[in-house]
Write an enzyme that holds these catalytic residues in place. Structure first.
Site, PDB file in Angstrom:
ATOM      1  N   ASN A  88       0.798  -1.222   0.000  1.00 48.16           N
ATOM      2  CA  ASN A  88       0.000   0.000   0.000  1.00 48.16           C
ATOM      3  C   ASN A  88       0.837   1.280   0.000  1.00 48.16           C
ATOM      4  OD1 ASN A  88      -2.495   1.726   0.722  1.00 48.16           O
ATOM      5  ND2 ASN A  88      -1.173   2.041   2.503  1.00 48.16           N
ATOM      6  N   SER A 149      -4.054   2.068  -9.005  1.00 48.78           N
ATOM      7  CA  SER A 149      -4.901   3.261  -9.054  1.00 48.78           C
ATOM      8  C   SER A 149      -5.549   3.319 -10.431  1.00 48.78           C
ATOM      9  CB  SER A 149      -4.072   4.531  -8.825  1.00 48.78           C
ATOM     10  OG  SER A 149      -4.811   5.700  -9.149  1.00 48.78           O
ATOM     11  N   TYR A 161       3.353   9.009 -11.351  1.00 49.62           N
ATOM     12  CA  TYR A 161       2.390   8.207 -10.603  1.00 49.62           C
ATOM     13  C   TYR A 161       1.667   7.208 -11.516  1.00 49.62           C
ATOM     14  CZ  TYR A 161      -1.325   7.244  -7.163  1.00 49.62           C
ATOM     15  OH  TYR A 161      -2.189   6.633  -6.286  1.00 49.62           O
ATOM     16  N   ALA A 163       2.623   6.035 -14.444  1.00 51.74           N
ATOM     17  CA  ALA A 163       3.556   5.014 -14.930  1.00 51.74           C
ATOM     18  C   ALA A 163       3.815   3.965 -13.859  1.00 51.74           C
ATOM     19  CB  ALA A 163       4.867   5.660 -15.368  1.00 51.74           C
ATOM     20  N   ILE A 194     -10.470   8.526  -3.211  1.00 50.42           N
ATOM     21  CA  ILE A 194     -10.740   8.066  -1.847  1.00 50.42           C
ATOM     22  C   ILE A 194     -10.323   9.144  -0.846  1.00 50.42           C
ATOM     23  CG2 ILE A 194     -10.335   6.244  -0.160  1.00 50.42           C
ATOM     24  CD1 ILE A 194     -11.672   5.271  -2.728  1.00 50.42           C
TER      25      ILE A 194
END
Length: 251
Positions: A88, A149, A161, A163, A194
């Protein structure tokens, strides 16, 4: 997989989405190990989580190979095996590839690109590799969940982000195929918008604008992602796929 008494490791779990997933899994009887880079935050989170079950805290920089290997060796002193991992940990360093304003051209620095790739992609690789090795060594039929994501499809201002998250999804499929022979399942979750500490720092008008983009008309909650993780853990026929939890939003 029955979550009860299973040892599940969650990176980036001292706060935010990772912490909520830890709470949710512990409520179902899991023994949770949280991993984060800030020692004080890890200690505080582990103490708070332990009020509702059995939680352990470990400090590591997931982007650093030696740090990850040292952390897993320490974890092996406390646990006989690892049954699940949620990769995460992640960071944002948004910016346009190139930008021109008032005749001035600026470019995204390599350091801005690399920092996100290091944590969001290399960190997933390192923790996934150590987890898979431990599971194979102990002949544990476990589960690895990587947090991707919906930005993996590409999003303005997120070259680094997007990639990284696309890479995470591709690795999940690859690992699912490679590790199936050992009874290890791998999948990834692609959240939409989120509500977390990171997104709460956005300007109110920006948050409102984003909320209007979502067909259901509102931001998701961390618990929605936690529920998705539980589904993957408990469904023994789910592997090699992306679970998109985005309220019908597709970037």
């Amino acid at each position: 997989m029955d979550i009860l008494n299973k040892h599940i490791v969650i990176t980036g779990a001292a706060r935010g989405l990772g912490f909520t997933m830890a709470e949710h899994l512990m409520a179902k009887g899991a023994v949770v190990s949280i991993v984060d880079i800030d020692p004080e935050a890890v200690a505080a989170a582990a103490t708070k989580l332990s009020q509702g079950g059995k939680a352990f805290g470990y400090v590591a920089n997931v982007a650093d190979e030696a740090s990850v290997e040292t952390m897993f060796e320490a974890m092996k002193q406390d646990h006989d095996q690892i049954d699940g991992l949620i990769n995460n940990a992640g960071i944002l360093r948004d910016g346009l590839l190139v930008k021109q304003r008032d005749g001035q051209l600026t470019k995204m620095p390599l350091s801005q690109w690399q920092s996100v790739i290091d944590v969001n992609l290399t960190g997933v690789f390192l923790c996934g590799r150590e987890t898979a090795a431990w599971m194979i060594e102990k002949e544990t039929q476990g589960v690895i969940i990587n947090i991707s994501s919906i930005a993996k499809a590409g999003n303005i201002g997120q070259s680094n982000y997007s990639a990284a998250k696309a890479g995470v999804s591709a690795m999940s499929v690859t690992w699912a195929k490679e590790l199936a022979r050992y009874g290890i399942r791998v999948a990834d979750i692609a959240p939409g918008f989120i509500e977390t500490e990171m997104t709460n720092a956005m300007k109110p008008e920006a948050k409102e604008r984003v909320g209007k983009m979502v067909p259901l008309g509102e931001w998701g909650k961390p618990v929605h992602i936690a529920q998705g993780a539980v589904f993957i853990f408990e469904n023994d026929y789910y592997s090699g796929r992306t679970l998109e939890i985005d309220a019908a939003l597709r970037l």
